[in-house]
Write a protein that holds these residues in place. Structure first.
Motif, short mmCIF file in Angstrom:
data_model
loop_
_atom_site.label_atom_id
_atom_site.label_comp_id
_atom_site.label_asym_id
_atom_site.label_seq_id
_atom_site.Cartn_x
_atom_site.Cartn_y
_atom_site.Cartn_z
N PHE A 268 46.17 22.86 24.46
CA PHE A 268 46.25 23.83 23.37
C PHE A 268 47.65 24.42 23.31
CE2 PHE A 268 45.85 27.88 21.24
CZ PHE A 268 44.97 27.61 20.21
N GLU A 269 48.23 24.74 24.46
CA GLU A 269 49.59 25.29 24.50
C GLU A 269 50.59 24.29 23.91
OE1 GLU A 269 50.73 28.42 25.42
OE2 GLU A 269 48.59 28.87 25.41
N ILE A 270 50.45 23.03 24.25
CA ILE A 270 51.35 21.99 23.73
C ILE A 270 51.18 21.86 22.22
CG2 ILE A 270 51.88 19.51 23.76
CD1 ILE A 270 52.76 20.92 26.31
N LEU A 271 49.93 21.83 21.75
CA LEU A 271 49.66 21.61 20.33
C LEU A 271 49.85 22.86 19.47
CD1 LEU A 271 46.48 19.40 20.73
CD2 LEU A 271 48.75 18.65 20.01
N SER A 272 50.04 24.00 20.07
CA SER A 272 50.13 25.25 19.30
C SER A 272 51.38 25.34 18.43
CB SER A 272 50.05 26.46 20.23
OG SER A 272 51.16 26.50 21.09
N THR B 251 49.47 11.55 22.93
CA THR B 251 48.38 11.77 23.88
C THR B 251 48.67 11.12 25.23
OG1 THR B 251 47.17 9.86 23.05
CG2 THR B 251 46.58 12.00 22.13
N LYS B 252 49.57 10.14 25.26
CA LYS B 252 49.91 9.49 26.53
C LYS B 252 51.02 10.23 27.26
CE LYS B 252 48.55 4.82 25.30
NZ LYS B 252 48.99 3.43 25.19
N CYS B 253 52.01 10.73 26.54
CA CYS B 253 53.19 11.32 27.17
C CYS B 253 53.08 12.83 27.40
CB CYS B 253 54.43 11.08 26.30
SG CYS B 253 54.84 9.36 26.09
N LEU C 23 41.57 19.31 14.27
CA LEU C 23 42.81 18.56 14.25
C LEU C 23 42.99 17.91 12.88
CD1 LEU C 23 42.51 16.90 17.77
CD2 LEU C 23 43.68 19.02 17.16
N ASP C 24 44.16 17.35 12.65
CA ASP C 24 44.47 16.69 11.38
C ASP C 24 43.45 15.58 11.08
OD1 ASP C 24 45.82 16.06 9.06
OD2 ASP C 24 47.33 14.84 10.07
#
Length: 66
Positions: free
Chosen positions: A14-18, A25-27, A47-48
């Motif tokens: 969530f922090e990364i995607l915020s 999703t791999k890296c 999500l989108d």
């Protein structure tokens, strides 16, 4: 505000995607499991929506495909 408990995979992701930008999703994310995104949807996080109305969008990662 992050709805997930600290030190959990969902909290990290969530922090990364915020920042509302695309992330690999791999890296960058710790979870690529459909169950994770199902739990997010139950919490009201969507999500989108990509092809055929599915909750994903394909973007090729410059790092993963080197």
């Amino acid at each position: 505000m992050n709805p997930f408990k600290p030190k959990t995979i969902s909290h990290h992701d969530f922090e990364i995607l915020s920042d509302l930008k695309w992330h690999c999703t791999k890296c960058e994310l710790k979870s690529g499991q459909a169950k994770t995104w199902q739990i997010w949807r139950q919490k009201g996080i969507q999500l989108d929506t990509g092809e055929e109305g599915k909750s994903y969008r394909k973007v090729f990662c410059k790092i993963s495909f080197l």
